[in-house]
Design an enzyme around this catalytic site. Structure first.
Site, PDB file in Angstrom:
ATOM      1  N   HIS A 108     119.040  25.946  98.839  1.00  0.00           N
ATOM      2  CA  HIS A 108     117.791  26.657  99.078  1.00  0.00           C
ATOM      3  C   HIS A 108     116.608  25.818  98.608  1.00  0.00           C
ATOM      4  O   HIS A 108     116.602  25.299  97.498  1.00  0.00           O
ATOM      5  CB  HIS A 108     117.804  27.999  98.323  1.00  0.00           C
ATOM      6  CG  HIS A 108     116.643  28.867  98.658  1.00  0.00           C
ATOM      7  ND1 HIS A 108     116.663  29.734  99.711  1.00  0.00           N
ATOM      8  CD2 HIS A 108     115.411  28.969  98.105  1.00  0.00           C
ATOM      9  CE1 HIS A 108     115.496  30.360  99.780  1.00  0.00           C
ATOM     10  NE2 HIS A 108     114.726  29.912  98.812  1.00  0.00           N
ATOM     11  N   ALA A 148     122.786  31.568  92.686  1.00  0.00           N
ATOM     12  CA  ALA A 148     122.001  30.470  92.105  1.00  0.00           C
ATOM     13  C   ALA A 148     120.732  30.240  92.938  1.00  0.00           C
ATOM     14  O   ALA A 148     120.809  30.052  94.145  1.00  0.00           O
ATOM     15  CB  ALA A 148     122.831  29.188  92.064  1.00  0.00           C
ATOM     16  N   GLN A 150     118.856  27.736  93.394  1.00  0.00           N
ATOM     17  CA  GLN A 150     118.785  26.490  94.162  1.00  0.00           C
ATOM     18  C   GLN A 150     119.862  26.390  95.235  1.00  0.00           C
ATOM     19  O   GLN A 150     119.884  25.445  95.998  1.00  0.00           O
ATOM     20  CB  GLN A 150     118.962  25.296  93.229  1.00  0.00           C
ATOM     21  CG  GLN A 150     117.733  24.948  92.435  1.00  0.00           C
ATOM     22  CD  GLN A 150     118.070  23.790  91.532  1.00  0.00           C
ATOM     23  OE1 GLN A 150     118.945  23.888  90.680  1.00  0.00           O
ATOM     24  NE2 GLN A 150     117.389  22.668  91.738  1.00  0.00           N
ATOM     25  N   GLU A 151     120.829  27.332  95.220  1.00  0.00           N
ATOM     26  CA  GLU A 151     121.886  27.246  96.223  1.00  0.00           C
ATOM     27  C   GLU A 151     121.657  28.272  97.325  1.00  0.00           C
ATOM     28  O   GLU A 151     121.010  27.997  98.319  1.00  0.00           O
ATOM     29  CB  GLU A 151     123.260  27.359  95.553  1.00  0.00           C
ATOM     30  CG  GLU A 151     123.489  26.144  94.642  1.00  0.00           C
ATOM     31  CD  GLU A 151     124.851  26.091  93.997  1.00  0.00           C
ATOM     32  OE1 GLU A 151     125.856  26.214  94.704  1.00  0.00           O
ATOM     33  OE2 GLU A 151     124.904  25.954  92.760  1.00  0.00           O
ATOM     34  N   MET A 152     122.106  29.539  97.143  1.00  0.00           N
ATOM     35  CA  MET A 152     121.917  30.513  98.217  1.00  0.00           C
ATOM     36  C   MET A 152     120.845  31.545  97.880  1.00  0.00           C
ATOM     37  O   MET A 152     120.395  32.292  98.739  1.00  0.00           O
ATOM     38  CB  MET A 152     123.267  31.129  98.561  1.00  0.00           C
ATOM     39  CG  MET A 152     124.225  30.034  99.039  1.00  0.00           C
ATOM     40  SD  MET A 152     125.946  30.516  99.096  1.00  0.00           S
ATOM     41  CE  MET A 152     126.089  31.028 100.794  1.00  0.00           C
TER      42      MET A 152
END
Ligand code: HEC
Ligand code: HEC
Length: 352
Positions: A108, A148, A150-152
């Site tokens: 993301h 998270a 920064q991830e999803m």
């Protein structure tokens, strides 16, 4: 596991092979293990690398076909992310060896993550997950990337709300969990984990050799296998059929990331900057390698092990300089190549 008939030809092969590799002394091979040196036959050494016959599933999340089918759809579904463009497969892409080919994962917001995306293969057997071992089960792990930032960048409540709007998912969840209102966080991660447990490396040339097919791998690779287990001491950490001891080691890389050290008392110096030993099965031959993607190719990796890693009070005692000739190094690479199975890509699921 080895058939009786095959046993005889294996021992003969062992003698012939030991002669080839110049390791015929006393008919045994001196291997290094975490518990110290040991002399064994080539046959016994191969047995240490035999693949298991069945995938283990935990009692609290047993296998069903319906859960696997649902888990596969969830794994490839970008609707699990806030932006609806990031799925698990964005970073664990089957076409890129279940990883992403990048030094560090990107999710993301397109910001690089702190660590490299590891491949999600053979994890049904893993004793801990993540480079620092902070997840203890695939069920627990699956919550982490979804939530998270920064991830999803989702919350589990938002994922649940979103999936409830999709009639196809309502059906798939009730098929898998047998209830009418079964779309919830627990069942989402149970299905994802079930699918992930089915992701197992396909048989590689090395496996055929272990099973007794002498022609399955080259003479270079056979020498590489012995070097791996003896002089080069790789098997002190990359042990067993998955080529990992499921433990953590500081191999002397330059890094600010304390890794496992975040979860162990400061007195345990060797866990500072230590990371989980990665499997070497289906290793992408073109890298990048290590938790931070800092090594571009296998020559660089071998050069690191020849030097023995950066000296520090945190360095693993298993790390020490080892002189490997150019031939020994190319034998090791030839051996690592035999751990690669055919790249059978899964058929991508139709999303509901
Ligand atoms: C943006 C990229 C990205 C996305 C999206 C992503 N992952 Fe990962 N995955 C990573 C990275 C990076 C790590 C290593 C993190 C660490 O060790 O700190 C990782 C680690 C893992 C591990 C541990 C593997 C091991 O060997 O210990 C599993 C299992 C996993 N991810 C599954 C998933 C699942 C399931 C999803 C979807 C719900 C997912 N990942 C989504 C990047 C990603
Ligand atoms: C002290 C334990 C230990 C020994 C000995 C060891 N390794 Fe490793 N290996 C590791 C760990 C831990 C990592 C990951 C380190 C990191 O990312 O910080 C690793 C990483 C690797 C990687 C990169 C894999 C990837 O997916 O990024 C390769 C390739 C590798 N080792 C091969 C070897 C070879 C070949 C030898 C013998 C010459 C060897 N290792 C000896 C523990 C060890």
């Amino acid at each position: 596991m080895i058939r009786r008939g095959a046993q005889m030809s294996l021992s003969l092969a062992a003698i012939a092979f030991a002669a080839v590799s110049g390791l015929a002394e006393a008919g045994g091979i001196t291997i290094s293990t975490a518990a110290g040196d040991k002399i064994i036959t080539l046959e016994a050494l191969k047995e240490r690398y035999e693949r298991p016959d069945a995938i283990p599933f935990p009692k609290n999340n047993p296998y069903t076909e319906e859960k696997e089918k649902l888990g596969k759809k969830l794994f490839f579904d970008p609707r699990l992310s806030r932006s609806q463009i990031v799925s698990c497969a964005t970073c664990h892409n089957p076409s890129l060896g279940w990883s992403d080919g990048l030094p560090k994962g990107v999710g993301h917001g397109m910001e690089p993550l702190e660590r490299r995306s590891p491949p999600v293969l053979n994890l049904a057997w893993a004793l801990s997950l993540m480079w620092d071992g902070r997840a203890h089960s695939l069920e627990q792990q699956a919550l982490m990337p979804i939530t998270a930032p920064q991830e999803m960048n989702m919350t589990m409540d938002d994922v649940v709300d979103r999936l409830r709007m999709v009639p196809g998912y309502r059906e798939l969840f009730s098929e898998a969990f047998g209830e009418t209102d079964s779309i919830n966080a627990k069942n989402i991660v149970a299905a994802l984990a079930t699918y992930e447990r089915t992701l197992v490396s396909h048989k590689a040339p090395f496996d055929l050799w272990v099973e007794g097919d002498e022609d399955a791998i080259s003479a270079e690779a056979k020498r590489g296998f012995v070097t791996f287990n003896t002089k080069a001491r790789c098997s002190a950490c990359h042990a067993g059929w998955r080529f990992t001891d499921d433990s953590f080691h500081n191999i002397g890389l330059e890094t600010d990331d304390v890794g496992r050290g975040k979860f162990t008392p400061p007195s345990v110096a060797i866990m500072k900057y230590a990371f989980k030993t990665p499997s070497l099965r289906d290793l992408r031959m073109q890298g990048p390698y290590m938790h931070d993607g800092s090594m571009a190719d296998l020559d660089e990796v071998l050069e690191h092990y020849v030097k023995g890693g950066r000296k520090s009070p945190n360095l693993s005692p298993e790390m020490r300089p080892v002189k490997l000739s150019k031939t020994e190094q190319s034998d090791l690479i030839a051996f690592l190549e035999t751990l690669r199975g055919p790249s059978v890509k899964p058929q991508l699921p139709d999303l509901p």
